[in-house]
Design an enzyme around this catalytic site. Structure first.
Site, short mmCIF file in Angstrom:
data_model
loop_
_atom_site.label_atom_id
_atom_site.label_comp_id
_atom_site.label_asym_id
_atom_site.label_seq_id
_atom_site.Cartn_x
_atom_site.Cartn_y
_atom_site.Cartn_z
N GLN A 1 1.38 -10.56 -4.06
CA GLN A 1 -0.06 -10.28 -4.03
C GLN A 1 -0.49 -9.69 -5.36
O GLN A 1 0.23 -8.87 -5.92
CB GLN A 1 -0.37 -9.27 -2.93
CG GLN A 1 -0.17 -9.81 -1.53
CD GLN A 1 -0.41 -8.73 -0.49
OE1 GLN A 1 0.20 -7.68 -0.57
NE2 GLN A 1 -1.27 -9.00 0.45
N ARG B 1 6.95 -11.39 4.93
CA ARG B 1 6.42 -11.33 6.29
C ARG B 1 7.09 -12.40 7.12
O ARG B 1 7.18 -13.55 6.70
CB ARG B 1 4.90 -11.56 6.29
CG ARG B 1 4.17 -10.43 5.61
CD ARG B 1 2.67 -10.65 5.65
NE ARG B 1 2.02 -9.65 4.82
CZ ARG B 1 0.72 -9.64 4.54
NH1 ARG B 1 -0.05 -10.58 5.03
NH2 ARG B 1 0.21 -8.69 3.78
N HIS C 1 -8.42 -0.97 -1.02
CA HIS C 1 -7.42 -2.02 -1.26
C HIS C 1 -8.21 -3.22 -1.75
O HIS C 1 -9.20 -3.58 -1.13
CB HIS C 1 -6.71 -2.46 0.02
CG HIS C 1 -6.18 -1.35 0.86
ND1 HIS C 1 -4.82 -1.12 0.99
CD2 HIS C 1 -6.80 -0.44 1.63
CE1 HIS C 1 -4.66 -0.10 1.82
NE2 HIS C 1 -5.83 0.34 2.22
N CYS D 1 0.79 -1.24 0.00
CA CYS D 1 0.00 0.00 0.00
C CYS D 1 0.83 1.29 0.00
O CYS D 1 0.55 2.19 -0.81
CB CYS D 1 -0.98 0.03 1.16
SG CYS D 1 -1.47 -1.56 1.79
N ASP E 1 -2.24 -7.23 -6.09
CA ASP E 1 -2.77 -6.12 -5.31
C ASP E 1 -3.36 -5.04 -6.22
O ASP E 1 -2.98 -4.91 -7.38
CB ASP E 1 -1.62 -5.50 -4.50
CG ASP E 1 -2.06 -5.15 -3.09
OD1 ASP E 1 -3.28 -5.00 -2.88
OD2 ASP E 1 -1.19 -5.01 -2.22
N HIS F 1 -4.87 -0.86 -5.71
CA HIS F 1 -5.26 0.25 -4.86
C HIS F 1 -6.02 1.25 -5.71
O HIS F 1 -5.52 1.70 -6.73
CB HIS F 1 -4.04 0.89 -4.20
CG HIS F 1 -3.42 -0.03 -3.19
ND1 HIS F 1 -2.31 -0.78 -3.46
CD2 HIS F 1 -3.79 -0.36 -1.94
CE1 HIS F 1 -2.01 -1.52 -2.40
NE2 HIS F 1 -2.89 -1.29 -1.47
N LYS G 1 -15.04 -4.14 5.18
CA LYS G 1 -14.51 -4.92 4.05
C LYS G 1 -15.45 -6.02 3.61
O LYS G 1 -16.31 -6.47 4.36
CB LYS G 1 -13.16 -5.52 4.42
CG LYS G 1 -13.23 -6.55 5.52
CD LYS G 1 -11.85 -7.15 5.81
CE LYS G 1 -11.91 -7.96 7.11
NZ LYS G 1 -10.63 -8.43 7.56
#
Ligand SMILES: [Zn+2]
Ligand SMILES: [Zn+2]
Length: 570
Positions: free
Chosen positions: A315, A297, A445, A268, A317, A319, A399
């Site tokens: 990911q 992680r 997200h 992000c 991902d 945004h 979410k």
């Protein structure tokens, strides 16, 4: 049969197990023996550790006790009496002390007595269909500081069919475990030199590339712009985003030119910096930035699990920066995106959850209400059923989560759509609206597959290793009966290769049966078989993994047949 009934049966089976243990291993101390979601267990302190072989003799003894058909009697007795009964067992004594009141329950079947609050079948003969499954380690009260115990676990059902189906399912879970399939199919590996960091082999990478290519085609359709942002960024940034405070135990850190830096656990902040790089106008919104972002992680070694739980993953991902009026339409679009993808992967059953404001949350009540309603309305307009999870949203916004059910009945949580009031504040994000005023955008997200690595594992297990044609790393292998057909085989090869299919020619000198066996083992969807007849008639024979054949396919039709095959989801 409802779950409560099964619980009664399974807990009774735990007594049956303990009864058998008490007969064959008289010095064993019993602790607790509850029913579980899939069966039952009994935690015991053995005189000598149990081994896998003991399960067989124990199970045989359980059958003997079943045949003896003792009635199972439950009664309340005075604690005093119970303490005498279980005088040699410190665990039961501890349990007795904890039960409120002056009495405790005991269950008696034949010569065996157990401390128990009740809920049994009437007699041991009612427990017909059971199986002991495993011996594992446990601790008294599940606390590592306490006495180490052994757990004997098993399952029981009311019908033979249900037990058999369960055992078959257990076997499938082992046989189609992605770690096993990944090794067999030469897709990926793990090495001691980087615990929890996957290595993708050429074939595994080919599958990942197909997945990425497919998602990219949809990013194009939905007008996303793909970006790449750095894997390492300054530690100060992670303080500003709040990740450091909440997440630092899961992050890796490093130093560059004397400055503290962190390896990103999420993508992000990179997207945010890119947004902030210049003033933004309402005309640019919604701004949809997509990133196949590699994150790291620090998971504890004990929770690592093949590709399902790793320390580095990518990911898919996205945004989205938008106005609050745009939320609803964007959410509808994303729901459609997720549905399209999951249908393509042959996941029929998608469970949708909507998580709302938790107790400690950022943002005003009005913001939350607006955002939650936007998500709700989007789900309703998209005609989707969903479950509301009150108070389960993240502190920074509500979410939507998508759970997909696989071919073995398990549900995996994959896609998410997360609204965020927090980051636009943290980074003072703005756009200039049509009146010239500066306004905070909303940040969404969203991930469709989530972690590519994890999704890959789920796919492999879902398909039981039989990836469909479009996803297979080698889609077709050409097998000649003898070397005489090699020239024609080469022509078939280029026909497919030049149109983008992943195809190989088997160059070995194996007989055709051996070539088929090899391709079968590698789970290649198409074996294109070529003998003299095929060469003469300018055709091919396609043998599928299930043994079915399509004969006399004209070489000039082959590409069209392959294209049609690519559209299939299995
Ligand atoms: Zn009981
Ligand atoms: Zn994000």
């Amino acid at each position: 049969m409802d779950n409560r009934d099964l619980k009664v049966l399974r807990h009774s089976a735990a007594h049956l197990l303990a009864h058998a243990v008490s007969r064959l291993f008289t010095k064993t101390l019993f602790t607790i023996g509850p029913a579980t979601e899939n069966g039952f267990f009994y935690d015991v302190l053995p005189e000598k550790n149990f081994k896998e072989e003991d399960l067989i003799t124990l199970e045989a003894e359980m059958h003997r006790i079943k045949e003896q058909n003792f009635s199972i009697e439950h009664k309340e007795i005075l604690k005093e009496e119970a303490r005498k009964l279980f005088a040699n067992n410190p665990f039961k004594l501890e349990l007795i002390d904890e039960i409120p009141g002056n009495t405790v329950g005991i269950a008696t079947q034949g010569e065996f007595v157990d401390l128990c609050r009740g809920g049994h079948v009437a007699q041991t003969g009612d427990i017909q269909f059971f199986k002991l499954l495993a011996i594992s380690g446990s601790y008294w009260r599940a606390d590592r500081n306490n006495q180490a115990l052994q757990r004997i676990s098993g399952t029981a059902f009311y019908t033979k069919e249900a037990l058999d189906a369960f055992l078959q399912h257990q076997q499938d879970l082992i046989q189609y475990d992605h770690r096993r399939l990944g090794k067999e199919l030469d897709f990926f590996s793990f090495h001691q030199e980087g615990v929890g960091f996957p290595f993708f082999h050429p074939k595994g990478k080919a599958v990942l590339n197909v997945l990425v290519g497919y998602i990219r085609s949809l990013l194009f359709k939905y007008n996303y712009q793909e970006i790449t942002t750095p894997v390492i960024l300054s530690e100060a940034l992670w303080h500003q985003s709040g990740h450091f405070q909440h997440y630092k135990d899961f992050m890796y850190f490093t130093e560059i030119d004397g400055q503290a830096h962190a390896i990103r656990p999420m993508n992000c902040p990179g997207s945010i910096l890119l947004y902030k790089e210049r003033p933004r106008s309402y005309r640019e919104l919604p701004l949809k930035l997509a990133e196949f972002g590699l994150v790291h992680r620090h998971e504890l070694s004990g929770v690592l699990h093949g590709l399902l739980r790793v320390r580095s993953f990518t990911q898919d991902d996205g945004h989205i920066f938008c106005t609050k009026e745009q939320i609803e339409a964007l959410v509808i679009e994303t729901i459609e995106f997720v549905s399209t993808v999951m249908q393509r992967m042959n996941f029929q059953d998608i469970a949708i959850g909507l998580s709302t404001k938790p107790e400690h949350a950022m943002g005003t009540d009005e913001q939350w209400e607006y955002a939650t309603n936007a998500l709700k309305n989007a789900l309703l307009k998209a005609g989707k059923q969903f479950t509301v999870y009150d108070g389960e949203g993240a502190f920074y916004g509500p979410k939507i989560e998508f759970g997909i059910k696989d071919s073995m009945g398990r549900t995996w949580q994959c896609g998410t759509i997360q609204l965020d009031f927090s980051q636009p504040e943290n980074f003072s994000l703005e756009y200039v609206d049509h009146t010239g005023s500066r306004v905070r955008p909303v940040m969404i997200h969203r991930a469709i597959l989530g972690s590519l690595e994890r999704f890959f594992a789920i796919l492999l297990e879902h398909y039981k290793g039989l990836l469909p044609f479009w996803l297979s790393p080698i889609q077709a292998r050409i097998l000649t009966i003898t070397d005489k057909q090699m020239e024609y085989a080469q022509l078939v090869y280029t026909t497919l290769k030049d149109t983008g299919f992943r195809v190989e020619v088997d160059q070995s000198s194996d007989p055709i049966s051996g070539k088929i066996k090899t391709a079968q083992r590698e789970k290649i969807p198409w074996m294109i078989i070529i003998g003299d007849k095929e060469v003469q008639k300018k055709v091919v024979t396609i043998r599928a993994r299930d043994g079915s054949q399509q004969t006399d396919i004209l070489l000039s039709d082959l590409v069209n047949v392959a294209k049609a095959e690519s559209k299939k989801t299995t």
